[in-house]
Design a protein around this motif. Sequence first.
Motif, PDB file in Angstrom:
ATOM      1  N   UNK A 140       0.805  -1.224   0.000  1.00  0.00           N
ATOM      2  CA  UNK A 140       0.000   0.000   0.000  1.00  0.00           C
ATOM      3  C   UNK A 140       0.838   1.273   0.000  1.00  0.00           C
ATOM      4  N   UNK A 141       2.054   1.211  -0.571  1.00  0.00           N
ATOM      5  CA  UNK A 141       2.939   2.387  -0.516  1.00  0.00           C
ATOM      6  C   UNK A 141       2.355   3.579  -1.254  1.00  0.00           C
ATOM      7  N   UNK A 142       1.489   3.331  -2.235  1.00  0.00           N
ATOM      8  CA  UNK A 142       0.934   4.446  -3.004  1.00  0.00           C
ATOM      9  C   UNK A 142       0.119   5.400  -2.137  1.00  0.00           C
ATOM     10  N   UNK A 143      -0.315   4.942  -0.957  1.00  0.00           N
ATOM     11  CA  UNK A 143      -1.133   5.768  -0.072  1.00  0.00           C
ATOM     12  C   UNK A 143      -0.303   6.611   0.895  1.00  0.00           C
ATOM     13  N   UNK A 167      -7.497   2.552  -0.825  1.00  0.00           N
ATOM     14  CA  UNK A 167      -7.752   1.499   0.145  1.00  0.00           C
ATOM     15  C   UNK A 167      -8.879   1.785   1.102  1.00  0.00           C
ATOM     16  N   UNK A 168      -9.762   2.719   0.739  1.00  0.00           N
ATOM     17  CA  UNK A 168     -10.881   3.043   1.610  1.00  0.00           C
ATOM     18  C   UNK A 168     -12.088   2.188   1.290  1.00  0.00           C
ATOM     19  N   UNK A 169     -12.836   1.848   2.314  1.00  0.00           N
ATOM     20  CA  UNK A 169     -14.032   1.042   2.119  1.00  0.00           C
ATOM     21  C   UNK A 169     -15.202   1.623   2.859  1.00  0.00           C
ATOM     22  N   UNK A 182      -7.340  -2.029   8.375  1.00  0.00           N
ATOM     23  CA  UNK A 182      -8.306  -1.461   7.446  1.00  0.00           C
ATOM     24  C   UNK A 182      -8.584   0.000   7.772  1.00  0.00           C
ATOM     25  N   UNK A 183      -8.603   0.335   9.054  1.00  0.00           N
ATOM     26  CA  UNK A 183      -8.847   1.719   9.465  1.00  0.00           C
ATOM     27  C   UNK A 183      -7.711   2.625   9.011  1.00  0.00           C
ATOM     28  N   UNK A 184      -6.466   2.169   9.139  1.00  0.00           N
ATOM     29  CA  UNK A 184      -5.318   2.961   8.690  1.00  0.00           C
ATOM     30  C   UNK A 184      -5.396   3.188   7.181  1.00  0.00           C
TER      31      UNK A 184
END
Length: 281
Positions: A140-143, A167-169, A182-184
Amino acid sequence: MNGAAPPRRIWLCADDYGLSDGVNRAILALIERGRLNATSVMLVTPAIGRDAAAALQAAAGKSPRCAIGLHVTLTAPFRPLTLHFRPLDGDMFLPFPKLLRRGLLRRLDAELVHAEVLAQVDAFKDLFGRAPDFVDGHQHVQLFPQVRDGFLRAVKERAADAWVRQGGGNLKLAERLAAPKALVLDTLSAQFRSKAARLGLRFNPAFAGAYDFTRAADFGALMRQFLDGLPEDGLVMCHPGFVDETLKSLDPLTTQRETEYGYLASEDFAGLLALNNVTLA
């Protein structure tokens, strides 16, 4: 009388194609069985090259909706394609906790990230003869703060028609409290989405698939949770693979990959898709 609701189309994306031969074999087998409709390719790993790219294109060519993306890699134990990338740990990228910390402290150079992502996009184009369908990031480095700036500019310049992975849901309160990872990702993705939108880049409307890889998990139960409420074109991340010596030398996620593969290849998974009125086609 109204007919049945049309099925929800989602993306089920296997990360890490190119990491090892065992990972490649598992992903190819699932694509050929119609159990995946996306995979993202690492370009700085030992199991990617002309033959691996050709095998992936052949498998994807038999699927009506299989996307091939770029899995931008900026963390150890891998090495950059660009000569002057910094910071490094020896000749390797930093481990991801250190990279995230540097970003949060605003101690990264977005221009160096930009140059490395450009190089990885160009390497993808050289192997596949075209731009990637989408671009995401290993671990997830793009975030990450600052990383996302160089990442998004590079995608805009070299692959403007690709969508990028956020990565948001649609996390419910209980899920936020139970799944800190998931929260991060959800928190980091808010700024990522905003910056991507300003550049005119498309992104997935929702994301699922994050869980604690350090503990044995019931992947079938997790998949039921991932699909619950996922909207049209939402994305589920997965990591199927067969364990081999290369994988064990490069990544701590090993036997759980075989668990994921076994479930995705099973009739239980096909039944879960039908029960939830979800399609990968």
